[in-house]
Design an enzyme around this catalytic site. Structure first.
Site, PDB file in Angstrom:
ATOM      1  N   LYS A 101      11.331 -43.675  37.192  1.00  0.00           N
ATOM      2  CA  LYS A 101      11.333 -42.300  36.709  1.00  0.00           C
ATOM      3  C   LYS A 101      12.751 -41.785  36.560  1.00  0.00           C
ATOM      4  CE  LYS A 101       7.014 -40.837  39.004  1.00  0.00           C
ATOM      5  NZ  LYS A 101       6.435 -39.826  39.918  1.00  0.00           N
ATOM      6  N   ARG A 131       9.204 -24.105  37.219  1.00  0.00           N
ATOM      7  CA  ARG A 131       9.113 -23.367  35.955  1.00  0.00           C
ATOM      8  C   ARG A 131       7.652 -23.077  35.679  1.00  0.00           C
ATOM      9  NH1 ARG A 131       7.033 -27.643  33.126  1.00  0.00           N
ATOM     10  NH2 ARG A 131       7.837 -29.714  33.614  1.00  0.00           N
TER      11      ARG A 131
END
Length: 676
Positions: free
Chosen positions: A161, A293
């Site tokens: 990742k 977010r």
């Protein structure tokens, strides 16, 4: 302070979503946009044109626009710089000649530094007793192999990742040691920071993706708004989300508490999502990551708790606003969720063609959205109050996410929500030259595993063909029986019936006659040198023109009837910029997908350099790396040979359509291709 003024540093449907909430609060709004991607800007009071899509990732440029337009707030949306500590830091103190600093609508810089770094987030979880899968930061392929060795005799699969990846980008599943290098390079190419970590993969049967919506204020108060389940994924990109999860409450409660524990440790302010993997059989669970977010799938949470999350987010950006002010009924113990919500991500991808991006243009007449009680559509394929162009059209390209719309349904139970979602998909119409995943979405909802709660994170990738078949069956519209006389003479009973999903304005029938003019240069009205041939449609097997047409033709080009199949390719670029490969010529190597070239084989990159005497390509070597919506795909050479020339316009940075000629391999003297 006077009327707040907010710059939305994003595009698409999330920008529209933020503009609407800000307008309802009485705030002034400013948009940023690029050429051929301005529909979201029509919802703002002001708009600033960017000179390239890359500017969405330029924190200094965005800060400069915010100051030049006199903004009091900046909202990053999701994606782009939404998790960037750098962007938030640019507004942490007043700029010279400013009496007050611009407010960044998001967590603090200190929180972003931890939450936006997947390894630092894991370390936070471990420090307070929240379980994680084994993982390590890696800076080379050798580091990955060392990590694999430490995992023991059965290490695979593992996941690589990017620390700053997201939305399926910067993530690669590795099932064998031989796949490590390519996966590492692709993650590196999709990571702005070029930072990678490796983690033992908990994927497949039993494992579900569950995330908790957290809200906090600057006073250290946090609460949750329940959880979402997001296990319908492809390449780690979510496709369908639901809220709440169908897992038993006994499996969810520890995850909710873990999310709140981490949020309190961070003194989290604003909206955030804490993500976990939960095993449906054993109820084992591990922390995955924090998304500091608003999320793409925030809509399903809004439906089950009946709140406007963006509205809350904007109000909480003011330090004097507390959770009690915006969520008075949630601060002690959140009320139970109301009903069940499902979100369907409608994307411009063609599942039949390996989920390739389907670029092109759409007009308002090409689209009909579903409606009715409990159905909501969030989309950028719309025009706001400041749009005045009657010939408006939308362009789907390769620079941005492929999401066209989010279709959200809300009902009293999972089964009722599923039926409502199916009804919404049947009402949906997208015609023109852009393909979508509509049939795939319908197939998931029609599958018994969906209704039985047996979906896991790798489920869709295990049976895409079955899912598509179910979706096509579910969406197929029963048509009136054709004229028996017509069908007996043509052998094509549905020849003149437009396929579902097409405009249906072009009538093609067996016996239709055309004249075909062929010339070596563009024809003009006075051109009398062109060869002219007759062309008659003898039979039509399948008619979805202009998307697809097949059957037989009788033509003066051939003494025998010819079977044909016409399949429309993407309209990403015009053929004048590139040339298309001849599929009958084995020396032609083509690019099978549309996208931006980010890397070429060394033999292609150095072609024409007089210092390079040989330009060989071996079978299986990466011919070209193509980026589509910031995700990289490798096109390997199907055969070996020496490069005789490049295709027209082939270079790094070029945006090429599907089927473009990449290069031509020179034949050997005996007529075959070179064997190296």
């Amino acid at each position: 302070m006077g009327t707040p003024k907010i710059l939305v540093a994003n595009r698409g449907e999330i920008a529209v979503r933020i503009f609407r909430s800000a307008t309802e609060l009485g705030w002034q709004t400013v948009a940023i946009y690029t050429e051929k991607d301005e529909s979201h800007a029509s919802y703002a009071d002001e708009a600033v044109l960017l000179d390239s899509p890359a500017r969405f990732m330029d924190a200094d440029h965005i800060a400069d626009i915010a100051r030049r337009t006199g903004c009091t707030h900046v909202h990053p949306g999701y994606g782009f710089l939404s998790e960037s500590p750098k962007l938030a830091a640019l507004f942490s103190t007043p700029h010279p000649n400013e009496s007050a600093s611009i407010i960044f609508v998001g967590p603090s810089v200190e929180t972003l530094k931890i939450a936006s770094d997947k390894m630092l987030s894991r370390e936070l979880a471990t420090s307070i007793g929240v379980p994680t899968a084994p993982g390590i930061r890696v800076s080379s392929v050798a580091d990955v192999h060392q990590f694999i060795e430490k995992l023991g005799p059965c290490p695979f699969p593992i996941i690589l990742k990017a620390l700053d990846g997201g939305g399926g980008r910067g993530i690669r599943l590795v099932n064998a040691a031989g796949d490590v290098e390519n996966a590492f390079q692709r993650c590196l190419g999709e990571s702005p920071s070029k930072q990678i970590f490796a983690e033992q993969a908990l994927v497949g049967r039993g494992w579900k993706h569950v995330e908790v919506q957290v809200v906090g204020d600057s006073q250290g108060n946090v609460t949750h708004l329940w959880e979402r389940e997001c296990s319908v994924q492809r390449r780690f990109q979510k496709i369908i989300e639901m809220a709440p999860s169908t897992l038993p409450r006994t499996a969810i409660e520890p995850v909710l508490e873990a999310a709140l524990k981490m949020a309190r440790k961070l003194r989290y302010a604003g909206l955030g999502t804490f993500e976990f993997l939960v095993n449906a059989q054993s109820h084992e669970w591990v922390f995955l990551e924090i998304n500091p977010r608003i999320q793409v799938e925030h809509t399903v949470t809004e439906e089950i708790v009946n709140v406007d999350l963006v509205h809350i987010q904007l109000l909480l950006s003011t330090k004097t606003t507390t959770l009690t002010d915006v969520l008075p009924n949630h601060t002690i113990s959140p009320p139970p969720p109301f009903g069940h919500a499902i979100q369907l991500r409608l994307v411009a991808e063609d599942p039949v063609r390996s989920f390739q991006l389907s670029p092109g243009t759409l007009r308002p007449s090409d689209i009909s959205w579903p409606a009715g009680r409990g159905v909501r559509v969030d989309t950028w394929l719309s025009t706001g109050p400041s749009a005045h162009n009657p010939g408006f059209e939308w362009t789907i390209g390769v620079d941005f996410d492929s999401v066209l719309a989010k279709i959200i349904v809300h009902a009293g139970s999972p089964s009722e929500a599923t039926e409502k979602a199916q009804r919404a998909l049947r009402e949906l119409r997208i015609s023109g030259d852009v393909k979508t995943n509509r049939e795939l979405l319908a197939g998931v909802l029609a599958h018994p595993d969906w209704r039985e709660g047996a979906i896991h994170t790798r489920w869709l990738e295990e049976a895409p063909d079955e899912v598509l078949r179910l979706g096509n069956d579910r969406l197929r519209v029963k048509k009136a029986q054709p004229n028996p006389l017509s069908s007996s003479t043509t052998g094509a009973s549905s020849a003149s019936t437009p396929a579902e999903g097409t405009s249906g304005t072009i009538l093609l029938q067996p016996g239709s006659s055309s004249q075909l003019s062929i010339s070596s240069s563009p024809l003009s009205d006075s051109d009398t040198q062109a060869q002219k041939h007759s062309l008659v449609l003898s039979t039509i097997r399948h008619n979805a023109f202009p998307n697809e047409l097949s059957g037989t033709v009788t033509t003066s080009l051939s003494p025998e009837p010819l079977a044909f199949s016409l399949l429309q390719l993407s309209s990403l670029a015009t053929s004048s910029h590139f040339e298309f490969a001849d599929p009958r010529d084995p020396s032609h190597l083509s690019c099978p997908i549309a996208g931006k070239i980010v890397e070429l084989h060394p033999a292609l990159a150095a072609f024409g350099d007089p210092s390079v005497s040989h330009a060989f390509i071996r079978e299986g070597e990466p011919l070209v790396v193509v980026s589509v919506m910031k995700m990289e795909s490798v096109v390997n050479a199907p055969r070996s040979g020496k490069v005789s020339r490049l295709g027209k316009g082939i270079e790094a940075g070029a945006v090429v359509p599907e089927g473009t000629l990449v290069c031509i391999l020179s034949p050997t003297e005996n007529g075959g291709l070179a064997r190296l």
